[in-house]
Scaffold this motif. Structure first.
Motif, PDB file in Angstrom:
ATOM      1  N   PHE A  18     -16.156  -8.165   0.166  1.00 23.06           N
ATOM      2  CA  PHE A  18     -16.722  -7.143   1.055  1.00 23.06           C
ATOM      3  C   PHE A  18     -18.063  -7.646   1.561  1.00 23.06           C
ATOM      4  N   ASP A  19     -18.461  -7.133   2.706  1.00 21.64           N
ATOM      5  CA  ASP A  19     -19.706  -7.619   3.309  1.00 21.64           C
ATOM      6  C   ASP A  19     -20.921  -6.766   2.955  1.00 21.64           C
ATOM      7  N   THR A  20     -20.723  -5.481   2.680  1.00 22.91           N
ATOM      8  CA  THR A  20     -21.835  -4.594   2.326  1.00 22.91           C
ATOM      9  C   THR A  20     -21.378  -3.627   1.234  1.00 22.91           C
ATOM     10  N   LYS A  21     -22.354  -2.964   0.636  1.00 22.23           N
ATOM     11  CA  LYS A  21     -22.034  -1.971  -0.400  1.00 22.23           C
ATOM     12  C   LYS A  21     -21.261  -0.800   0.196  1.00 22.23           C
ATOM     13  N   ASP A  22     -21.572  -0.450   1.445  1.00 22.22           N
ATOM     14  CA  ASP A  22     -20.847   0.639   2.104  1.00 22.22           C
ATOM     15  C   ASP A  22     -19.379   0.281   2.303  1.00 22.22           C
ATOM     16  N   THR A  23     -19.103  -0.991   2.577  1.00 22.21           N
ATOM     17  CA  THR A  23     -17.714  -1.420   2.716  1.00 22.21           C
ATOM     18  C   THR A  23     -16.976  -1.261   1.392  1.00 22.21           C
ATOM     19  N   LEU A  24     -17.633  -1.632   0.298  1.00 24.56           N
ATOM     20  CA  LEU A  24     -17.040  -1.438  -1.031  1.00 24.56           C
ATOM     21  C   LEU A  24     -16.777   0.035  -1.287  1.00 24.56           C
ATOM     22  N   LEU A  25     -17.723   0.876  -0.912  1.00 26.26           N
ATOM     23  CA  LEU A  25     -17.560   2.323  -1.073  1.00 26.26           C
ATOM     24  C   LEU A  25     -16.321   2.810  -0.339  1.00 26.26           C
ATOM     25  N   MET A  26     -16.164   2.400   0.913  1.00 27.72           N
ATOM     26  CA  MET A  26     -15.029   2.868   1.710  1.00 27.72           C
ATOM     27  C   MET A  26     -13.706   2.328   1.172  1.00 27.72           C
ATOM     28  N   MET A  27     -13.733   1.148   0.576  1.00 27.34           N
ATOM     29  CA  MET A  27     -12.522   0.614  -0.050  1.00 27.34           C
ATOM     30  C   MET A  27     -12.090   1.498  -1.217  1.00 27.34           C
ATOM     31  N   ILE A  28     -13.067   1.924  -2.012  1.00 31.45           N
ATOM     32  CA  ILE A  28     -12.756   2.786  -3.157  1.00 31.45           C
ATOM     33  C   ILE A  28     -12.276   4.151  -2.695  1.00 31.45           C
ATOM     34  N   LEU A  29     -12.989   4.759  -1.755  1.00 28.72           N
ATOM     35  CA  LEU A  29     -12.590   6.078  -1.250  1.00 28.72           C
ATOM     36  C   LEU A  29     -11.230   6.021  -0.586  1.00 28.72           C
ATOM     37  N   GLY A  30     -10.943   4.889   0.071  1.00 28.04           N
ATOM     38  CA  GLY A  30      -9.644   4.735   0.719  1.00 28.04           C
ATOM     39  C   GLY A  30      -8.510   4.790  -0.282  1.00 28.04           C
ATOM     40  N   GLU A  31      -8.710   4.197  -1.459  1.00 30.26           N
ATOM     41  CA  GLU A  31      -7.663   4.221  -2.483  1.00 30.26           C
ATOM     42  C   GLU A  31      -7.499   5.613  -3.077  1.00 30.26           C
ATOM     43  N   VAL A  32      -8.602   6.338  -3.225  1.00 31.13           N
ATOM     44  CA  VAL A  32      -8.508   7.711  -3.733  1.00 31.13           C
ATOM     45  C   VAL A  32      -7.718   8.578  -2.754  1.00 31.13           C
ATOM     46  N   SER A  33      -8.044   8.482  -1.468  1.00 33.98           N
ATOM     47  CA  SER A  33      -7.336   9.264  -0.456  1.00 33.98           C
ATOM     48  C   SER A  33      -5.861   8.884  -0.380  1.00 33.98           C
ATOM     49  N   SER A  34      -5.580   7.599  -0.455  1.00 33.16           N
ATOM     50  CA  SER A  34      -4.193   7.130  -0.392  1.00 33.16           C
ATOM     51  C   SER A  34      -3.397   7.613  -1.594  1.00 33.16           C
ATOM     52  N   ALA A  35      -4.032   7.629  -2.771  1.00 37.47           N
ATOM     53  CA  ALA A  35      -3.349   8.105  -3.971  1.00 37.47           C
ATOM     54  C   ALA A  35      -2.992   9.583  -3.848  1.00 37.47           C
ATOM     55  N   VAL A  36      -3.916  10.377  -3.302  1.00 38.20           N
ATOM     56  CA  VAL A  36      -3.640  11.809  -3.097  1.00 38.20           C
ATOM     57  C   VAL A  36      -2.468  11.989  -2.145  1.00 38.20           C
ATOM     58  N   SER A  37      -2.471  11.257  -1.056  1.00 38.62           N
ATOM     59  CA  SER A  37      -1.383  11.366  -0.075  1.00 38.62           C
ATOM     60  C   SER A  37      -0.053  10.935  -0.675  1.00 38.62           C
ATOM     61  N   GLU A  38      -0.079   9.843  -1.430  1.00 34.86           N
ATOM     62  CA  GLU A  38       1.159   9.325  -2.014  1.00 34.86           C
ATOM     63  C   GLU A  38       1.732  10.279  -3.057  1.00 34.86           C
ATOM     64  N   ALA A  39       0.877  10.798  -3.935  1.00 35.44           N
ATOM     65  CA  ALA A  39       1.358  11.631  -5.033  1.00 35.44           C
ATOM     66  C   ALA A  39       1.678  13.060  -4.602  1.00 35.44           C
ATOM     67  N   LEU A  40       0.853  13.622  -3.717  1.00 34.15           N
ATOM     68  CA  LEU A  40       0.996  15.042  -3.366  1.00 34.15           C
ATOM     69  C   LEU A  40       1.646  15.283  -2.013  1.00 34.15           C
ATOM     70  N   GLY A  41       1.703  14.245  -1.187  1.00 28.66           N
ATOM     71  CA  GLY A  41       2.116  14.452   0.201  1.00 28.66           C
ATOM     72  C   GLY A  41       3.577  14.763   0.426  1.00 28.66           C
ATOM     73  N   SER A  42       4.425  14.442  -0.527  1.00 32.17           N
ATOM     74  CA  SER A  42       5.873  14.651  -0.319  1.00 32.17           C
ATOM     75  C   SER A  42       6.486  15.339  -1.529  1.00 32.17           C
ATOM     76  N   PRO A  43       6.356  16.662  -1.608  1.00 29.92           N
ATOM     77  CA  PRO A  43       6.977  17.395  -2.725  1.00 29.92           C
ATOM     78  C   PRO A  43       8.487  17.189  -2.727  1.00 29.92           C
ATOM     79  N   PRO A  44       9.141  17.229  -3.871  1.00 27.77           N
ATOM     80  CA  PRO A  44      10.601  17.093  -3.930  1.00 27.77           C
ATOM     81  C   PRO A  44      11.289  18.080  -2.999  1.00 27.77           C
ATOM     82  N   GLY A  45      12.363  17.629  -2.373  1.00 31.31           N
ATOM     83  CA  GLY A  45      13.046  18.459  -1.378  1.00 31.31           C
ATOM     84  C   GLY A  45      13.536  19.792  -1.900  1.00 31.31           C
ATOM     85  N   HIS A  46      13.910  19.849  -3.172  1.00 30.74           N
ATOM     86  CA  HIS A  46      14.464  21.098  -3.706  1.00 30.74           C
ATOM     87  C   HIS A  46      13.398  22.184  -3.873  1.00 30.74           C
TER      88      HIS A  46
END
Length: 249
Positions: free
Chosen positions: A78-106
């Motif tokens: 990463f080039d700056t500390k802010d870039t590292l921050l956004m990398m971490i936040l990006g994974e948190v947001s992606s995890a929320v979307s992946e785990a919660l974004g598609s409830p089972p069809g039933h």
């Protein structure tokens, strides 16, 4: 909890592997195994230092010294500390979307079970990624504008998922809710309490499954009650006693 872990892999290695894939155009290390191993050291150290002294107070020199990597090695990822921050936040947001974004069809036609699934999945996700979510929660005020906006979008996205289940249940006559959005926003702190105050529940011997059950019962009782009980009317003698007790000697 075991079923959740069998379905989703949110281990540090798996997250850093995905992080490498998402930032392959900027991370200059060519060998994936080497890159993932060093990313794991960087992220683990960042989360530890942020918890100890705050991300805002942490310098890249602190990170280099604690992780055992040179400054040059850090700039490979990463080039700056802010870039590292956004990398971490990006994974948190992606995890929320992946785990919660598609409830089972039933669960599509069963808002009560869908709500329970959302609460359960959120608790289990934050259990396995607890340092990540604590970081996002505790450091939010010090984030730059882009980071604050990303964290806010992620929180509002979770609230909307809960609100949609509440609205569906209300429309079907299963829930009695005067303000769906407000109710969803009141539920969110119950979920946050699990990872922000994790040590409190650990001392009490509360398991993730027990916490899910308690929150589900609490929320279920609240949204299905038809009226809010009124506080009992106090007798005048009680009121006089309280006034007398409050008066100075």
């Amino acid at each position: 909890m075991k079923s959740f872990q069998a379905e989703f892999d949110f281990s540090l290695e798996a997250i850093c592997t995905r992080m490498l894939e998402r930032h392959r155009d900027t991370i200059r290390t060519q060998k994936p195994q080497v890159a993932v191993a060093k990313l794991m050291r960087i992220i683990q150290t960042t989360l530890t230092l942020a918890n100890r002294k705050g991300f805002h107070s942490m310098s890249l020199r602190d990170l280099a010294a604690e992780s055992g990597l040179s400054m040059g090695a850090l700039y490979t990822y990463f080039d700056t500390k802010d870039t590292l921050l956004m990398m971490i936040l990006g994974e948190v947001s992606s995890a929320v979307s992946e785990a919660l974004g598609s409830p089972p069809g039933h669960l599509a036609d069963d808002p009560a079970k869908r709500l329970h699934w959302l609460l359960e999945t959120h608790v289990y996700l934050t259990e396995v990624m607890q340092p990540w979510f604590v970081f996002a929660y505790m450091e939010a005020k010090a984030f730059p504008k882009e980071g604050r906006e990303k964290a806010t979008r992620s929180e509002l996205s979770t609230e909307k998922m809960i609100a949609d289940a509440l609205a569906d249940g209300t429309d079907r006559g299963l829930f009695s809710i005067a303000n769906v959005e407000l109710t969803a926003s009141l539920i969110k702190p119950l979920l946050q309490d699990w990872y922000v105050k994790r040590s409190k529940y650990r001392r009490r011997g509360i398991s993730p499954e027990q916490y899910v059950q308690a929150v589900s019962e609490f929320v279920g009782t609240a949204i299905q009650s038809r009226s809010v009980p009124k506080a009992p009317r106090r007798r005048r003698s009680d009121q006089r006693s309280e006034i007398a007790a409050a008066e100075p000697f």
